[in-house]
Scaffold this active site. Structure first.
Site, PDB file in Angstrom:
ATOM      1  CG  ASP A 213      -1.887   1.101   1.298  1.00 14.10           C
ATOM      2  OD1 ASP A 213      -2.774   1.103   0.444  1.00 14.10           O
ATOM      3  OD2 ASP A 213      -1.796   1.973   2.186  1.00 14.10           O
ATOM      4  CD  GLU A 274      -2.150   2.258  -3.677  1.00 12.23           C
ATOM      5  OE1 GLU A 274      -3.220   2.843  -3.850  1.00 12.23           O
ATOM      6  OE2 GLU A 274      -1.450   2.452  -2.665  1.00 12.23           O
TER       7      GLU A 274
HETATM    8  C1  NOJ Z   1      -4.336   3.126  -0.796  1.00 12.20           C
HETATM    9  C2  NOJ Z   1      -5.476   2.225  -0.472  1.00 12.20           C
HETATM   10  O1  NOJ Z   1      -5.810   1.500  -1.621  1.00 12.20           O
HETATM   11  C3  NOJ Z   1      -6.598   3.108   0.021  1.00 12.20           C
HETATM   12  O2  NOJ Z   1      -7.812   2.420   0.138  1.00 12.20           O
HETATM   13  C4  NOJ Z   1      -6.183   3.731   1.314  1.00 12.20           C
HETATM   14  O3  NOJ Z   1      -7.166   4.653   1.734  1.00 12.20           O
HETATM   15  C5  NOJ Z   1      -4.851   4.466   1.170  1.00 12.20           C
HETATM   16  N1  NOJ Z   1      -3.893   3.729   0.406  1.00 12.20           N
HETATM   17  C6  NOJ Z   1      -4.256   4.731   2.519  1.00 12.20           C
HETATM   18  O4  NOJ Z   1      -3.812   3.532   3.075  1.00 12.20           O
END
Ligand code: NOJ
Length: 552
Positions: A213, A274
């Site tokens: 993440d 991500e």
């Molecule tokens: C990316 C995640 O996919 C999202 O859902 C989240 O709110 C943010 N990162 C913070 O962790």
């Protein structure tokens, strides 16, 4: 019958990975919130769909201020979702069904309920405990101004001032996201140790990889300098760059640390990042000594036009080739307006905004184009990431009452937010909560139109989106369409049509509003339809549709 699994090495290179959003997949205990046993029960559905792996969004102990992306204990399961034994059972059952399991790891921030943050608050300025997070003194005569001008992704300032143990206003802590999501201090070796242990904990339990993440976020620029701000007062994102607090080179060292940990386990454990960063920076993050993959978010932003789509395919392929890694493809996830709705927006739609109650995208057009685009994606070399419910053609839900919305972005600023793509799945047309939960409870209300889109209904209809996905995944596996060693050859095609060859399979997508004669791309008498997003009739590819054809 589950389909035969992709047994070759480096399974992730061409895997189809299905994102399970635990809150909304299946609820086994009737509390209206999905859970791990619910997922385990439904794994045969995913085996039948033909996916190679699942990625589970966070199910760890969490106050759920950001739907689990605010982790209070990285090595335990939140009671809402089950127990560690349930996680073990899920992993074991998935493996029996030849499905790999990817866990989500959240290293940029924790929950403010994490014991380390609570200890940091209690220990006070200058303590070793405070060093675990990004604390700083404020500016101004009495430290009453934040240490810099950064704003949070969820709107408002990125700093919150704490009250010290003696009741006086004290230091500030950084939270790029919600106030309840303090950023870890990755300059502290103890944070590195903590996450290495977390990785090992889940690898030992059998997970096959991690989705990382905010993978571009952990390292902040030295001295925490002020950022340039835009007209809205938010941290500016200069053309071709990431905001100041993202994509700092030090982040790459974290992957250089993690990679040997993953490589020390058998079975090709992997990580997929991500990272919302400019495309030209992605190759730095992937390779032999860093991460295996990163999401390619350019493809899903391509507008509905054959040339734009072609560019959104060729560019990441060329970049990935340069570093010897396969690219990834994704159209939807739990942060984005579902693509069945997105493709119904007019061309001037600004990507990244939530769906407001008064917007009326063209639902039918969105559905047609989304089906076509899914077929394009599933024929491309590399791995494809699906988001739960896209195989049902679920639309974004726009009319959730504000008081039921849980997205912190909505709560902080009133924007529609991301709840509309997180509505629980419909399994059975005529059951309470459409079979999501036996008691009929559902943490977000499901709209009536979910009934016709329920799994049991689509199973009876050979033209349904579910059957299209099943057919496509079968053909993808049979003809090795995801394999990067098979080149993609673009074919001459009429304006508005994109056609390419993947071995014996020809893929054609018609982005125009009129039917197009397939004879312009190939001899239709010498080709058999494998999968279609809309019927091919009299050798014509319908408007806004795609087809896979097998050459005789
Ligand atoms: C990316 C995640 O996919 C999202 O859902 C989240 O709110 C943010 N990162 C913070 O962790």
């Amino acid at each position: 019958m589950p389909l035969q699994h992709n047994a070759h090495e480096q399974w992730w290179r061409d895997a189809v990975v299905y994102q399970v959003y635990p809150r909304s997949f299946a609820d086994s205990n009737g509390d209206g919130m999905g859970d791990l046993p619910g997922i385990t029960e439904r794994l045969p559905y995913l085996a039948e769909l033909g996916v190679d792996a699942i990625w589970l969004s966070p199910f760890y102990t969490s106050p759920q201020n950001d739907a689990g992306y605010d982790v209070a204990d990285y090595t335990d399961v939140d009671p809402r979702f089950g127990t560690l034994a349930d996680a073990d059972a899920l992993i074991a059952r998935a493996h029996e069904l030849q499905i790999k399991v990817i866990a989500d790891i959240v290293p940029n921030h924790s929950s403010s309920e994490h014991p380390h943050f609570q200890q940091a608050l209690a220990a006070g300025p200058g303590s070793r405990e405070r060093e675990m997070y990004v604390f700083a003194d404020g500016k101004g005569e009495h430290g009453e101004l934040p240490p810099n001008n950064w704003t949070s992704i969820f709107h408002g300032p990125a700093w919150t001032r704490v009250t010290e143990a003696d009741g006086t206003p004290g230091q500030w802590y950084l939270h790029i996201f919600d106030t309840t999501q303090p950023d870890w201090n990755w300059e502290n070796p103890k944070v590195h140790e903590l996450f290495a242990e977390v990785l090992r904990f889940w690898l030992d339990r059998g997970v096959d990889g991690f989705r990382v993440d905010v993978a571009h976020g952990m390292v902040k620029p030295e001295g925490l300098p002020d950022a340039a701000v835009n007209a809205d007062g938010l941290v500016d994102i200069p053309e071709g760059e990431a905001p100041i607090y993202f994509d700092n080179d030090g982040v790459l060292d974290i992957y250089r640390e993690w990679r040997p940990i993953l490589d020390s386990y058998d079975g090709d454990r992997m990580m997929v990042l991500e990272a919302w960063i400019p495309e030209h920076r992605i190759p730095l993050y992937i390779g032999e000594d860093v991460a295996h993959q990163a999401f390619n978010f350019g493809f899903l932003q391509a507008v509905w036009d054959s040339e734009t789509i072609r560019a959104a395919i060729e560019k990441p392929l060329a970049e990935a080739r340069a570093v010897g890694a396969p690219t990834t493809w994704v159209l939807s996830n739990h942060d984005l307006i579902r693509h069945a709705t997105r493709y119904g927006f007019p061309p001037d739609y600004r990507f990244g905004e939530g769906l407001s109650r008064d917007e009326r995208p063209d639902a039918e057009l969105g559905q047609r184009r989304a089906r076509a685009m899914s077929l394009v994606m599933l024929a491309l070399p590399g791995s494809a990431y699906l988001y739960q419910g896209e195989e049902l053609g679920l639309p974004e839900v726009s009319d959730i009452p504000d008081e039921l919305r849980e997205d912190p972005a909505h709560k902080r600023s009133g924007v529609p937010g991301r709840d509309g793509c997180r509505v629980p799945l419909p399994w059975k047309r005529d059951a309470a909560a459409f079979g999501f939960s036996e008691t009929g409870k559902s943490w977000l209300p499901q709209p009536p139109e979910f009934g016709c889109l329920a799994v049991d209904t689509q199973e009876q209809d050979h033209k349904s989106t579910l059957q299209m996905y099943r057919g496509a995944l079968r053909a993808r596996r049979r003809y090795g369409l995801g394999r990067s060693d098979k080149p993609i050859e673009f074919l001459d095609a009429p304006e508005g049509v994109l056609a390419f060859e993947r071995g014996p399979v020809v893929v054609a997508v018609n982005t125009t509003d009129v039917p197009i004669d397939l004879a312009a791309c190939l001899d239709p008498d010498r080709a058999k339809v494998l999968v279609q997003s809309a019927p091919v009739e009299a050798g014509k590819l319908s408007a806004n549709s795609a087809v896979w054809l097998h050459r005789d």
